[in-house]
Each structure stands twice: as structure tokens, then as C-alpha cells.
Write a protein that holds these residues in place. Structure first.
Motif, PDB file in Angstrom:
ATOM      1  N   ASP A  57     -39.896  -1.177 -42.271  1.00  0.00           N
ATOM      2  CA  ASP A  57     -39.938  -0.963 -43.719  1.00  0.00           C
ATOM      3  C   ASP A  57     -40.060   0.517 -44.081  1.00  0.00           C
ATOM      4  O   ASP A  57     -39.591   0.948 -45.145  1.00  0.00           O
ATOM      5  CB  ASP A  57     -41.113  -1.729 -44.334  1.00  0.00           C
ATOM      6  CG  ASP A  57     -40.877  -3.233 -44.335  1.00  0.00           C
ATOM      7  OD1 ASP A  57     -39.711  -3.634 -44.437  1.00  0.00           O
ATOM      8  OD2 ASP A  57     -41.867  -3.987 -44.220  1.00  0.00           O
ATOM      9  N   SER A  58     -40.691   1.287 -43.177  1.00  0.00           N
ATOM     10  CA  SER A  58     -40.887   2.715 -43.460  1.00  0.00           C
ATOM     11  C   SER A  58     -39.559   3.447 -43.597  1.00  0.00           C
ATOM     12  O   SER A  58     -39.430   4.367 -44.419  1.00  0.00           O
ATOM     13  CB  SER A  58     -41.722   3.361 -42.344  1.00  0.00           C
ATOM     14  OG  SER A  58     -42.989   2.761 -42.256  1.00  0.00           O
ATOM     15  N   LYS A  63     -31.962   2.760 -32.193  1.00  0.00           N
ATOM     16  CA  LYS A  63     -32.538   2.605 -30.858  1.00  0.00           C
ATOM     17  C   LYS A  63     -33.556   1.478 -30.779  1.00  0.00           C
ATOM     18  O   LYS A  63     -34.006   1.122 -29.675  1.00  0.00           O
ATOM     19  CB  LYS A  63     -33.196   3.919 -30.430  1.00  0.00           C
ATOM     20  CG  LYS A  63     -32.204   5.055 -30.197  1.00  0.00           C
ATOM     21  CD  LYS A  63     -32.935   6.331 -29.825  1.00  0.00           C
ATOM     22  CE  LYS A  63     -31.954   7.477 -29.625  1.00  0.00           C
ATOM     23  NZ  LYS A  63     -32.651   8.764 -29.296  1.00  0.00           N
ATOM     24  N   LEU A  64     -33.938   0.928 -31.907  1.00  0.00           N
ATOM     25  CA  LEU A  64     -34.906  -0.171 -31.894  1.00  0.00           C
ATOM     26  C   LEU A  64     -34.276  -1.401 -31.246  1.00  0.00           C
ATOM     27  O   LEU A  64     -33.106  -1.717 -31.456  1.00  0.00           O
ATOM     28  CB  LEU A  64     -35.360  -0.492 -33.315  1.00  0.00           C
ATOM     29  CG  LEU A  64     -36.100   0.640 -34.054  1.00  0.00           C
ATOM     30  CD1 LEU A  64     -36.436   0.193 -35.476  1.00  0.00           C
ATOM     31  CD2 LEU A  64     -37.368   1.049 -33.321  1.00  0.00           C
ATOM     32  N   GLU A  65     -35.065  -2.104 -30.453  1.00  0.00           N
ATOM     33  CA  GLU A  65     -34.536  -3.253 -29.705  1.00  0.00           C
ATOM     34  C   GLU A  65     -34.160  -4.405 -30.623  1.00  0.00           C
ATOM     35  O   GLU A  65     -33.109  -5.025 -30.463  1.00  0.00           O
ATOM     36  CB  GLU A  65     -35.560  -3.717 -28.669  1.00  0.00           C
ATOM     37  CG  GLU A  65     -35.799  -2.700 -27.551  1.00  0.00           C
ATOM     38  CD  GLU A  65     -36.772  -3.211 -26.526  1.00  0.00           C
ATOM     39  OE1 GLU A  65     -37.249  -4.362 -26.684  1.00  0.00           O
ATOM     40  OE2 GLU A  65     -37.059  -2.472 -25.567  1.00  0.00           O
ATOM     41  N   GLU A  66     -35.002  -4.697 -31.571  1.00  0.00           N
ATOM     42  CA  GLU A  66     -34.730  -5.825 -32.461  1.00  0.00           C
ATOM     43  C   GLU A  66     -34.775  -5.344 -33.909  1.00  0.00           C
ATOM     44  O   GLU A  66     -35.797  -4.844 -34.364  1.00  0.00           O
ATOM     45  CB  GLU A  66     -35.755  -6.944 -32.255  1.00  0.00           C
ATOM     46  CG  GLU A  66     -35.677  -7.595 -30.872  1.00  0.00           C
ATOM     47  CD  GLU A  66     -36.658  -8.748 -30.742  1.00  0.00           C
ATOM     48  OE1 GLU A  66     -37.301  -9.086 -31.758  1.00  0.00           O
ATOM     49  OE2 GLU A  66     -36.792  -9.290 -29.646  1.00  0.00           O
ATOM     50  N   LEU A  67     -33.674  -5.508 -34.599  1.00  0.00           N
ATOM     51  CA  LEU A  67     -33.600  -5.127 -36.008  1.00  0.00           C
ATOM     52  C   LEU A  67     -33.569  -6.381 -36.867  1.00  0.00           C
ATOM     53  O   LEU A  67     -32.855  -7.348 -36.552  1.00  0.00           O
ATOM     54  CB  LEU A  67     -32.351  -4.281 -36.280  1.00  0.00           C
ATOM     55  CG  LEU A  67     -32.336  -2.882 -35.656  1.00  0.00           C
ATOM     56  CD1 LEU A  67     -30.982  -2.223 -35.918  1.00  0.00           C
ATOM     57  CD2 LEU A  67     -33.448  -2.030 -36.230  1.00  0.00           C
ATOM     58  N   ARG A  68     -34.302  -6.371 -37.925  1.00  0.00           N
ATOM     59  CA  ARG A  68     -34.283  -7.499 -38.854  1.00  0.00           C
ATOM     60  C   ARG A  68     -32.927  -7.555 -39.542  1.00  0.00           C
ATOM     61  O   ARG A  68     -32.232  -6.524 -39.678  1.00  0.00           O
ATOM     62  CB  ARG A  68     -35.388  -7.330 -39.908  1.00  0.00           C
ATOM     63  CG  ARG A  68     -36.795  -7.285 -39.337  1.00  0.00           C
ATOM     64  CD  ARG A  68     -37.835  -7.486 -40.436  1.00  0.00           C
ATOM     65  NE  ARG A  68     -37.531  -6.762 -41.654  1.00  0.00           N
ATOM     66  CZ  ARG A  68     -38.247  -5.730 -42.117  1.00  0.00           C
ATOM     67  NH1 ARG A  68     -39.278  -5.267 -41.415  1.00  0.00           N
ATOM     68  NH2 ARG A  68     -37.936  -5.140 -43.254  1.00  0.00           N
ATOM     69  N   PRO A  69     -32.556  -8.722 -40.051  1.00  0.00           N
ATOM     70  CA  PRO A  69     -31.269  -8.838 -40.760  1.00  0.00           C
ATOM     71  C   PRO A  69     -31.138  -7.869 -41.931  1.00  0.00           C
ATOM     72  O   PRO A  69     -30.067  -7.305 -42.151  1.00  0.00           O
ATOM     73  CB  PRO A  69     -31.265 -10.298 -41.233  1.00  0.00           C
ATOM     74  CG  PRO A  69     -32.119 -11.008 -40.247  1.00  0.00           C
ATOM     75  CD  PRO A  69     -33.187 -10.037 -39.869  1.00  0.00           C
ATOM     76  N   ASP A  70     -32.234  -7.682 -42.677  1.00  0.00           N
ATOM     77  CA  ASP A  70     -32.143  -6.772 -43.822  1.00  0.00           C
ATOM     78  C   ASP A  70     -31.959  -5.316 -43.378  1.00  0.00           C
ATOM     79  O   ASP A  70     -31.358  -4.509 -44.096  1.00  0.00           O
ATOM     80  CB  ASP A  70     -33.380  -6.903 -44.717  1.00  0.00           C
ATOM     81  CG  ASP A  70     -34.670  -6.581 -43.984  1.00  0.00           C
ATOM     82  OD1 ASP A  70     -34.789  -6.962 -42.807  1.00  0.00           O
ATOM     83  OD2 ASP A  70     -35.559  -5.955 -44.584  1.00  0.00           O
ATOM     84  N   LEU A  77     -28.318  -0.602 -42.809  1.00  0.00           N
ATOM     85  CA  LEU A  77     -27.520   0.347 -42.037  1.00  0.00           C
ATOM     86  C   LEU A  77     -26.038   0.225 -42.377  1.00  0.00           C
ATOM     87  O   LEU A  77     -25.314   1.229 -42.460  1.00  0.00           O
ATOM     88  CB  LEU A  77     -27.744   0.120 -40.538  1.00  0.00           C
ATOM     89  CG  LEU A  77     -29.092   0.579 -39.982  1.00  0.00           C
ATOM     90  CD1 LEU A  77     -29.252   0.150 -38.528  1.00  0.00           C
ATOM     91  CD2 LEU A  77     -29.238   2.086 -40.109  1.00  0.00           C
ATOM     92  N   GLY A  78     -25.606  -1.017 -42.579  1.00  0.00           N
ATOM     93  CA  GLY A  78     -24.194  -1.215 -42.967  1.00  0.00           C
ATOM     94  C   GLY A  78     -23.892  -0.525 -44.284  1.00  0.00           C
ATOM     95  O   GLY A  78     -22.869   0.169 -44.417  1.00  0.00           O
TER      96      GLY A  78
END
Length: 232
Positions: free
Chosen positions: A182-183, A209-216, A221-222
Motif C-alpha cells: 500500500d505504501s 521484485k516482490l515475490e507476490e503482488l496483489r491483484p490491485d 503497475l499496468g
């Protein structure tokens, strides 16, 4: 024989008079000693109990002067703390100002109520960081409240200060926990509001680089890459 008898009689009378003088002198000395003891006890009682001693005019003036001096010193101390509290509020350090008013006592309870009514969420967020400065969640919460205050206030000076503080605490939250996703989203908004968008790409790389990204976060990023200003 008569003369000798008369001589003995006179000697006896003289001795009796001398003995009487000694008795009177002894009684007088005992009386004086007794009076001294009583007087000493009275002085001790007055000194320890204050037993009704009426202070002299000089004593009353001295006491009045020192009482007045003490009150003036206390008043100056209160005024200084009050001024410090106002400066802290002007610097948006609300939790510290609240602690100053708390130290000043009941007479300033109204000031604390005003602070909590006007800056309540910011005060609580600052308190959480003060209690746990290494918490990414607490630092994110404070950055969020600074951002909310900055977008709400009409005071340009306070707005700039609040947004700068928001940027600081959001960056701190990311440094404490790079996975606190969230940050990143809120930091991008703050940088855009302060005209510092050029600082955000390095945080995008951290997000990738984060291993798991939330859908939001994927969606964020898109949208970030589809922005026409970022298409190369």
C-alpha cells in the motif's frame, strides 16, 4: 564565762542568718532556672508549631514578595510551555503539543479538546509512530494521515509541510518493509502532488521484485506503464 557565753550566742545567730541567706539564694536560683526552662519550652513550641505567632510587618512583606515571585515564575513557565505547544501545532507535531498541554494541567483541557477535534486522526497516527517507530504499518498510517491533511487544508504552507512529511513516512515504511504494498501506491500520489514524479521509477523496480503482488498492485503497475507519458 558570761562573755564567752555571749560570744557563742552571737556566733550562733550569725551562722543562722548566713544559713537563711543561703536558703533564699538557693530558692531564687531554682526559680530562675525553672523560668528559663519554661521560656525555652515556649520558644521551641512556637518554632515548631507556629503557635499563634503574629508575623512582623517585615516578615509579611518578605513572604508576600517571595509568594509573588513564585507566582510570577510559575506563570512565565506556563507561558513558555504554552508558546512551545503553539509552535508544535504550527509545525504539525500534534502529539507533542498534546503532551505539553497535558503537562500544563486541567486549565488547558480545552486546548486538548480543540486539538483532538481538529487534528484527531493525525494525533493518533503520530502517537502510534512514537510508541513503535520501527513499525511499517504505523509509518504508513502516519504518511496516509499527512497526505489526507495536505490535500484537505487551504493553507499552502501547511499543505507543503504535510505532503513532505507524508513522503518521508511512506518512504520510511517501504524501507522498513519493502513488501508493504500500500505504501507504493500512496507514495506515487504524494510524489505527483509535490511534482516529484521522477523519484518514483526506482520504487516501481522495487515493486517488480516482490515475490507476490496483489491483484490491485498488478492493476496499478499496468496503469502506470500505460500512461502515455511513460511510453517510450
Amino acid at each position: 564565762s558570761y562573755k564567752r557565753g555571749g560570744f557563742d550566742k552571737r556566733s550562733a545567730l550569725k551562722a543562722e542568718k548566713n544559713n537563711e541567706k543561703r536558703r533564699l539564694w538557693g530558692n531564687e536560683m531554682m526559680g530562675r532556672t525553672f523560668l528559663k526552662i519554661v521560656w525555652a519550652l515556649m520558644l521551641i513550641c512556637l518554632a515548631t508549631c507556629g503557635g499563634g505567632h503574629e508575623p512582623s510587618p517585615a516578615d509579611r512583606i518578605d513572604r508576600s514578595y517571595f509568594d509573588s515571585l513564585s507566582e510570577t515564575t510559575a506563570r512565565i513557565r506556563v507561558q513558555k510551555k504554552q508558546e512551545e505547544a503553539r509552535k508544535l501545532v504550527a509545525d504539525l507535531r500534534i502529539y507533542e503539543a498534546d503532551k505539553y498541554y497535558e503537562e500544563l494541567g486541567r486549565g488547558f483541557e480545552g486546548d486538548r479538546i480543540v486539538l483532538r477535534k481538529k487534528y484527531g486522526p493525525l494525533l493518533e497516527a503520530q502517537k502510534r509512530v512514537a510508541e513503535d517507530p520501527l513499525s511499517a504499518e504505523a509509518n504508513f498510517g502516519l504518511g496516509k494521515e499527512y497526505y489526507a491533511f495536505g490535500t484537505r487544508t487551504r493553507d499552502e504552507r501547511l499543505k507543503n509541510k504535510a505532503l513532505e512529511r507524508a513522503k518521508f513516512y511512506l518512504k520510511k515504511a517501504i524501507s522498513l518493509d519493502p513488501g508493504y504494498q500500500d505504501s507504493y501506491i500512496l507514495l506515487e500520489r504524494v510524489l505527483k502532488a509535490t511534482g516529484k514524479e521522477e523519484e518514483f521509477p526506482k520504487y516501481v523496480k522495487k515493486m517488480e521484485k516482490l515475490e507476490e503482488l496483489r491483484p490491485d498492485i498488478h492493476l496499478f503497475l499496468g496503469r502506470y506503464y500505460l500512461d502515455e507519458d511513460r511510453i517510450s
